[in-house]
Design a protein around this motif. Structure first.
Motif, mmCIF file in Angstrom:
data_model
loop_
_atom_site.group_PDB
_atom_site.id
_atom_site.type_symbol
_atom_site.label_atom_id
_atom_site.label_comp_id
_atom_site.label_asym_id
_atom_site.label_seq_id
_atom_site.Cartn_x
_atom_site.Cartn_y
_atom_site.Cartn_z
ATOM 1 N N GLN A 58 0.953 -1.268 0.095
ATOM 2 C CA GLN A 58 -0.081 0.080 0.118
ATOM 3 C C GLN A 58 0.805 1.245 0.016
ATOM 4 O O GLN A 58 2.105 1.202 0.525
ATOM 5 C CB GLN A 58 -0.871 -0.146 1.089
ATOM 6 N N ASP A 59 0.386 2.301 -0.470
ATOM 7 C CA ASP A 59 0.953 3.481 -0.844
ATOM 8 C C ASP A 59 0.550 4.729 -0.061
ATOM 9 O O ASP A 59 -0.815 4.455 0.243
ATOM 10 C CB ASP A 59 1.800 4.027 -2.022
ATOM 11 N N TYR A 60 0.977 5.770 0.060
ATOM 12 C CA TYR A 60 0.458 7.104 0.874
ATOM 13 C C TYR A 60 0.684 8.044 -0.364
ATOM 14 O O TYR A 60 1.703 8.560 -0.536
ATOM 15 C CB TYR A 60 1.067 7.193 2.053
ATOM 16 N N THR A 93 0.668 13.418 -3.952
ATOM 17 C CA THR A 93 2.091 13.385 -4.370
ATOM 18 C C THR A 93 2.211 12.137 -5.287
ATOM 19 O O THR A 93 1.374 11.302 -5.624
ATOM 20 C CB THR A 93 2.849 13.455 -3.118
ATOM 21 N N GLY A 94 3.602 12.025 -5.575
ATOM 22 C CA GLY A 94 4.111 10.771 -6.394
ATOM 23 C C GLY A 94 3.848 9.762 -5.423
ATOM 24 O O GLY A 94 3.816 8.453 -5.675
ATOM 25 N N GLY A 95 3.954 9.757 -3.883
ATOM 26 C CA GLY A 95 3.707 8.721 -3.060
ATOM 27 C C GLY A 95 4.568 9.143 -1.891
ATOM 28 O O GLY A 95 6.013 9.430 -2.194
ATOM 29 N N LEU A 132 3.292 -5.734 -14.674
ATOM 30 C CA LEU A 132 1.947 -5.249 -14.646
ATOM 31 C C LEU A 132 1.375 -4.913 -13.458
ATOM 32 O O LEU A 132 1.452 -5.920 -12.444
ATOM 33 C CB LEU A 132 0.884 -6.228 -15.198
ATOM 34 N N TYR A 133 1.297 -3.546 -13.112
ATOM 35 C CA TYR A 133 0.992 -3.044 -11.748
ATOM 36 C C TYR A 133 -0.575 -2.531 -11.611
ATOM 37 O O TYR A 133 -1.064 -1.877 -12.400
ATOM 38 C CB TYR A 133 1.839 -1.860 -11.480
ATOM 39 N N GLY A 134 -1.311 -3.582 -11.062
ATOM 40 C CA GLY A 134 -2.734 -2.977 -10.888
ATOM 41 C C GLY A 134 -3.032 -2.323 -9.567
ATOM 42 O O GLY A 134 -2.609 -2.694 -8.546
ATOM 43 N N PHE A 176 -4.341 0.625 -14.411
ATOM 44 C CA PHE A 176 -3.165 -0.394 -14.606
ATOM 45 C C PHE A 176 -1.949 0.510 -14.802
ATOM 46 O O PHE A 176 -2.425 1.737 -15.560
ATOM 47 C CB PHE A 176 -3.289 -1.226 -15.921
ATOM 48 N N ASN A 177 -0.802 0.196 -14.388
ATOM 49 C CA ASN A 177 0.562 0.837 -14.536
ATOM 50 C C ASN A 177 1.563 -0.415 -15.314
ATOM 51 O O ASN A 177 1.131 -1.468 -15.026
ATOM 52 C CB ASN A 177 1.025 1.331 -13.261
ATOM 53 N N CYS A 178 2.502 0.350 -16.036
ATOM 54 C CA CYS A 178 3.002 -0.648 -16.872
ATOM 55 C C CYS A 178 4.606 -0.984 -16.544
ATOM 56 O O CYS A 178 5.435 -1.022 -17.192
ATOM 57 C CB CYS A 178 3.073 -0.460 -18.365
ATOM 58 N N ARG A 179 4.583 -0.659 -15.146
ATOM 59 C CA ARG A 179 5.759 -0.432 -14.492
ATOM 60 C C ARG A 179 5.914 -1.020 -13.050
ATOM 61 O O ARG A 179 4.921 -0.966 -12.564
ATOM 62 C CB ARG A 179 6.419 0.813 -14.641
ATOM 63 N N PHE A 180 7.216 -0.840 -12.575
ATOM 64 C CA PHE A 180 7.347 -0.732 -10.803
ATOM 65 C C PHE A 180 6.524 0.343 -10.322
ATOM 66 O O PHE A 180 6.806 1.513 -10.825
ATOM 67 C CB PHE A 180 8.676 -1.057 -10.660
ATOM 68 N N GLY A 181 5.956 0.218 -9.052
ATOM 69 C CA GLY A 181 5.364 1.302 -8.317
ATOM 70 C C GLY A 181 6.443 2.176 -7.808
ATOM 71 O O GLY A 181 7.354 1.583 -7.312
ATOM 72 N N ASP A 182 6.198 3.332 -7.431
ATOM 73 C CA ASP A 182 7.301 4.120 -6.650
ATOM 74 C C ASP A 182 6.408 5.094 -5.732
ATOM 75 O O ASP A 182 5.403 5.755 -6.253
ATOM 76 C CB ASP A 182 8.016 5.083 -7.626
ATOM 77 N N PRO A 183 6.415 4.767 -4.485
ATOM 78 C CA PRO A 183 7.667 3.922 -3.724
ATOM 79 C C PRO A 183 7.175 2.452 -3.242
ATOM 80 O O PRO A 183 7.819 2.049 -2.299
ATOM 81 C CB PRO A 183 7.480 4.832 -2.299
ATOM 82 N N GLU A 184 6.089 1.943 -3.881
ATOM 83 C CA GLU A 184 5.982 0.420 -3.577
ATOM 84 C C GLU A 184 6.922 -0.422 -3.454
ATOM 85 O O GLU A 184 7.311 -1.201 -2.644
ATOM 86 C CB GLU A 184 4.729 -0.247 -4.420
ATOM 87 N N THR A 185 7.933 -0.060 -4.485
ATOM 88 C CA THR A 185 9.010 -1.061 -5.117
ATOM 89 C C THR A 185 9.968 -0.882 -3.930
ATOM 90 O O THR A 185 10.713 -1.721 -3.548
ATOM 91 C CB THR A 185 9.750 -0.334 -6.245
HETATM 92 N N1 GLY Z 1 2.610 4.408 -6.308
HETATM 93 C C1 GLY Z 1 1.865 4.842 -7.408
HETATM 94 C C2 GLY Z 1 2.699 4.698 -8.636
HETATM 95 O O1 GLY Z 1 3.769 4.155 -8.745
HETATM 96 O O2 GLY Z 1 2.029 5.174 -9.708
#
Ligand code: GLY
Length: 450
Positions: free
Chosen positions: A212-214, A226-228, A269-271, A285-294
């Motif tokens: 989970q992100d914030y 924000t971006g996270g 594949l980031y849902g 969907f995102n087509c990449r690693f999440g930031d800051p989830e990664t």
């Molecule tokens: N954590 C949101 C993103 O990577 O788009």
């Protein structure tokens, strides 16, 4: 083997850091990288969006695998360009990346795949969009620019007036350029969100541990998006059974729907999932690693990420699996003054080595750079070449712990070592995970996710 990571944020530092301990003993390059990445990879002065320069570099340096962090170069066709030049890439093709690059395309694929998601309409014509709004009797609803809008472009409209304004900003004013020429009007969904990233090779789906992100800048989920600002992994209450069900009901049908369109999805594949009263649905969907989830996921990964990325790029993930450390991870982002509206550059950062020396802590760099010149006398510059802020999100301090309480304490204790003028961080990252593990809070009260 020789590996190029494209990007220069916290996510890319986490990738480089994971690759640095690969059994494949890779020689690592990163374009453009940052001051922290420079300790583990050769940073190359090429922007992540400069496709011709990235290609020239990869050819010249005989790169064996390129791993792409951000979405923009993927949506622009980096993977296709590299494939045409026989250069293996971990990251989807231009068409496959439309899952993030076009909200309307993603919705069409979700519908084809029978994946649960909110109802929507696509519009490229002002009159039609306004007629659609006039027929609404349920508010709020969501207006989204179709294309990439740098994390912006989504408006939750509470009434007709707000929705009208959002529609005009896109279709009349072209607020996000080409991204605004089409929009979608979408049902508003409510519930806790979960990020589920999966490694894909076109056929096989290997889900990573959920996170989970914030998104908001201030504690208590206040202030602008924000971006996270932090993340944690795994997610108490979103157990393996829930992950398996989403893979069965969403990811595998989506890959099949793409294959029917002649698209082979290779990469992450980031849902973005939302757990509603009616069950788990897909927000995007995102087509990449999440930031800051990664930055919260990778410290827990025991498997060799580079081997996995190489296998995914080659369509050979079948039979592979992921293994995880049992400890949870908490990652707290430190941002510079003014973020998210602006950012402050050139503020000297101290305490990095002390923070990184704490057990079970990794300090990932995002917006950092080496100072161009020595700081003014009396400045708090560390010995050696000072590292300064160079963007909005500056660092992510990640820590593992026996439980969320320990991981959280460890991350915040490490963060205490770090100082720079104007620094901002949230004080409540993973607080809810601590409460959930103590059974003081159910993160998914309306729908049992397990
Ligand atoms: N954590 C949101 C993103 O990577 O788009």
């Amino acid at each position: 083997m020789r590996v190029l990571v494209v990007g220069g944020g916290g996510r890319e530092h986490a990738l480089v850091h994971a690759f640095a301990s690969s059994r494949l003993a890779a020689q690592l390059f990163c374009a453009p990288g940052n001051a922290g990445i420079a300790e583990e990879a050769d940073c190359v002065d090429v922007g992540a969006d400069d496709l011709p320069a990235l290609l020239a570099f990869a050819k010249k340096e005989h790169i064996d695998l390129t791993v792409v962090g951000p979405e923009a170069p993927l949506v622009a066709g980096l993977a296709d360009l590299f494939a045409e030049n026989q250069l293996p890439v971990f990251g989807p093709s231009r068409l496959a990346a439309q899952l993030e690059g076009s909200k309307a395309f993603a919705k069409d694929v979700m519908y084809d795949a029978g994946a649960p998601t909110g109802r929507f309409r696509r519009h490229d014509n002002l009159d039609d969009a306004l007629r659609c709004l006039e027929m609404q009797d349920t508010w709020p609803l969501v207006v989204k620019a179709d294309g990439l809008a740098a994390g912006k472009g989504v408006v939750i409209a509470n009434d007709y007036e707000e929705a009208h304004r959002a529609v005009e900003e896109n279709l009349v004013d072209g607020r996000y350029g080409a991204a605004s020429s089409v929009l979608i009007i979408e049902e508003f969904l409510t519930g806790p969100e979960v990020s589920l990233l999966a490694l894909c090779d076109g056929k096989t789906v290997l889900p990573m541990a959920p996170a989970q992100d914030y998104k908001r800048i201030f504690a208590g989920d206040r202030g602008p998006n924000t971006g996270g600002m932090g993340s944690y992994c795994p997610v108490p209450g979103f157990e393996q059974a829930a992950v398996d069900r989403v893979v069965d009901e969403v990811y595998e049908p989506v890959l099949a729907a793409l294959r029917k369109r002649g698209i082979d999805y290779r990469g992450v594949l980031y849902g973005g999932l939302i757990v509603t009263d009616e069950g788990v649905k897909l927000l995007e969907f995102n087509c990449r690693f999440g930031d800051p989830e990664t930055q919260a996921i990778l410290p827990r990964l025991e498997s060799d990420l580079l081997e996995l990325c190489l296998a995914a790029a080659g369509g050979e993930l079948g039979g592979m699996s992921l293994s995880w450390k049992p400890q949870p991870c908490v990652s707290v982002v430190m941002a510079s003054r003014g973020y998210p509206e602006s950012s402050s550059k050139g503020d000297v950062i101290s305490g990095l080595a002390e923070a990184a020396a704490e057990p079970d802590v990794t300090v990932y760099h995002a917006g950092t750079a080496f100072a161009a010149q020595a700081p003014a006398a009396g400045g708090a510059a560390p010995a050696g070449r000072p590292i300064v802020t160079a963007g909005g999100r500056v660092l992510a301090v990640s820590a593992l712990g026996q439980d969320f309480a320990a991981a959280r304490r460890c991350a915040y204790d490490a963060l205490e070592h770090i100082r720079f003028d104007g620094m901002q961080s949230r004080t409540d990252i993973a607080e809810r995970a601590v409460k959930a593990e103590r059974h003081e809070l159910d993160l998914f009260p309306s729908t049992p996710a397990s």
